[in-house]
Design a protein around this motif. Structure first.
Motif, mmCIF file in Angstrom:
data_model
loop_
_atom_site.group_PDB
_atom_site.id
_atom_site.type_symbol
_atom_site.label_atom_id
_atom_site.label_comp_id
_atom_site.label_asym_id
_atom_site.label_seq_id
_atom_site.Cartn_x
_atom_site.Cartn_y
_atom_site.Cartn_z
ATOM 1 N N MET A 1 -98.067 14.288 -33.613
ATOM 2 C CA MET A 1 -97.420 13.550 -32.547
ATOM 3 C C MET A 1 -96.786 14.486 -31.516
ATOM 4 O O MET A 1 -96.495 14.055 -30.413
ATOM 5 C CB MET A 1 -96.335 12.645 -33.129
ATOM 6 N N GLU A 2 -96.568 15.732 -31.855
ATOM 7 C CA GLU A 2 -95.870 16.640 -30.948
ATOM 8 C C GLU A 2 -96.751 17.158 -29.821
ATOM 9 O O GLU A 2 -96.240 17.693 -28.846
ATOM 10 C CB GLU A 2 -95.300 17.807 -31.734
ATOM 11 N N TRP A 3 -98.057 16.996 -29.923
ATOM 12 C CA TRP A 3 -98.942 17.532 -28.901
ATOM 13 C C TRP A 3 -98.741 16.854 -27.558
ATOM 14 O O TRP A 3 -99.053 17.418 -26.518
ATOM 15 C CB TRP A 3 -100.401 17.450 -29.354
ATOM 16 N N MET A 4 -98.185 15.620 -27.541
ATOM 17 C CA MET A 4 -97.875 14.959 -26.279
ATOM 18 C C MET A 4 -96.411 14.537 -26.215
ATOM 19 O O MET A 4 -96.018 13.819 -25.323
ATOM 20 C CB MET A 4 -98.751 13.715 -26.091
ATOM 21 N N ALA A 5 -95.628 14.990 -27.172
ATOM 22 C CA ALA A 5 -94.212 14.650 -27.244
ATOM 23 C C ALA A 5 -93.998 13.139 -27.290
ATOM 24 O O ALA A 5 -93.085 12.605 -26.685
ATOM 25 C CB ALA A 5 -93.439 15.278 -26.084
ATOM 26 N N TRP A 6 -94.870 12.441 -28.022
ATOM 27 C CA TRP A 6 -94.745 11.002 -28.166
ATOM 28 C C TRP A 6 -93.785 10.681 -29.297
ATOM 29 O O TRP A 6 -93.653 11.427 -30.258
ATOM 30 C CB TRP A 6 -96.089 10.373 -28.500
ATOM 31 N N THR A 7 -93.198 9.528 -29.201
ATOM 32 C CA THR A 7 -92.426 9.012 -30.321
ATOM 33 C C THR A 7 -93.321 8.016 -31.061
ATOM 34 O O THR A 7 -94.344 7.574 -30.537
ATOM 35 C CB THR A 7 -91.159 8.290 -29.820
ATOM 36 N N TRP A 8 -92.922 7.671 -32.275
ATOM 37 C CA TRP A 8 -93.733 6.719 -33.046
ATOM 38 C C TRP A 8 -93.802 5.348 -32.384
ATOM 39 O O TRP A 8 -94.870 4.720 -32.383
ATOM 40 C CB TRP A 8 -93.227 6.616 -34.487
ATOM 41 N N PRO A 9 -92.708 4.841 -31.794
ATOM 42 C CA PRO A 9 -92.833 3.545 -31.105
ATOM 43 C C PRO A 9 -93.837 3.586 -29.950
ATOM 44 O O PRO A 9 -94.567 2.617 -29.725
ATOM 45 C CB PRO A 9 -91.416 3.266 -30.602
ATOM 46 N N THR A 10 -93.885 4.697 -29.220
ATOM 47 C CA THR A 10 -94.839 4.817 -28.118
ATOM 48 C C THR A 10 -96.267 4.838 -28.650
ATOM 49 O O THR A 10 -97.152 4.154 -28.123
ATOM 50 C CB THR A 10 -94.569 6.094 -27.303
ATOM 51 N N ALA A 11 -96.498 5.607 -29.693
ATOM 52 C CA ALA A 11 -97.830 5.668 -30.291
ATOM 53 C C ALA A 11 -98.233 4.315 -30.855
ATOM 54 O O ALA A 11 -99.376 3.871 -30.678
ATOM 55 C CB ALA A 11 -97.865 6.729 -31.387
ATOM 56 N N LEU A 12 -97.301 3.639 -31.500
ATOM 57 C CA LEU A 12 -97.579 2.316 -32.056
ATOM 58 C C LEU A 12 -97.943 1.326 -30.953
ATOM 59 O O LEU A 12 -98.861 0.519 -31.113
ATOM 60 C CB LEU A 12 -96.366 1.817 -32.846
ATOM 61 N N PHE A 13 -97.250 1.405 -29.823
ATOM 62 C CA PHE A 13 -97.552 0.538 -28.683
ATOM 63 C C PHE A 13 -99.006 0.717 -28.245
ATOM 64 O O PHE A 13 -99.738 -0.254 -28.085
ATOM 65 C CB PHE A 13 -96.603 0.867 -27.523
ATOM 66 N N PHE A 14 -99.447 1.962 -28.074
ATOM 67 C CA PHE A 14 -100.815 2.197 -27.626
ATOM 68 C C PHE A 14 -101.844 1.849 -28.700
ATOM 69 O O PHE A 14 -102.950 1.404 -28.381
ATOM 70 C CB PHE A 14 -100.982 3.640 -27.141
ATOM 71 N N ILE A 15 -101.493 2.023 -29.954
ATOM 72 C CA ILE A 15 -102.392 1.624 -31.040
ATOM 73 C C ILE A 15 -102.579 0.108 -31.031
ATOM 74 O O ILE A 15 -103.699 -0.398 -31.182
ATOM 75 C CB ILE A 15 -101.855 2.116 -32.402
#
Length: 90
Positions: A1-15
């Protein structure tokens, strides 16, 4: 997740958005889409209504953040009501 400095909520949103697009693609393949006329008087398909819902939900969340600032989960409730209205009447 650190490669784009995303948080888990942001990643979950896009998933979730990607999953919705996959489901709608499968629905479009399995079941013929029939455009319908809604309250606005224009023809819309399932995909059109999804786009209108996502765009409107983004504006609802931005307005909520600007006006109220906190309690963003309540904005989700407003977005769900908006999505139900769009898929029912637009």
């Amino acid at each position: 997740m650190e490669w784009m400095a995303w948080t888990w909520p942001t990643a979950l949103f896009f998933i979730i958005i990607a999953s919705i697009l996959v489901v709608f693609t499968i629905l479009a393949i399995k079941f013929q889409e029939t455009p319908r006329h809604g309250v606005l008087g224009m023809e819309t398909t399932r995909g059109d209504r999804l786009f209108i819902t996502l765009l409107g939900s983004a504006f609802i969340n931005l307005a909520w953040l600007g006006i109220i600032g906190a309690n963003q989960p309540f904005a989700l409730i407003v977005c769900l009501i908006y999505a139900a209205a769009v898929f029912r009447w637009v």
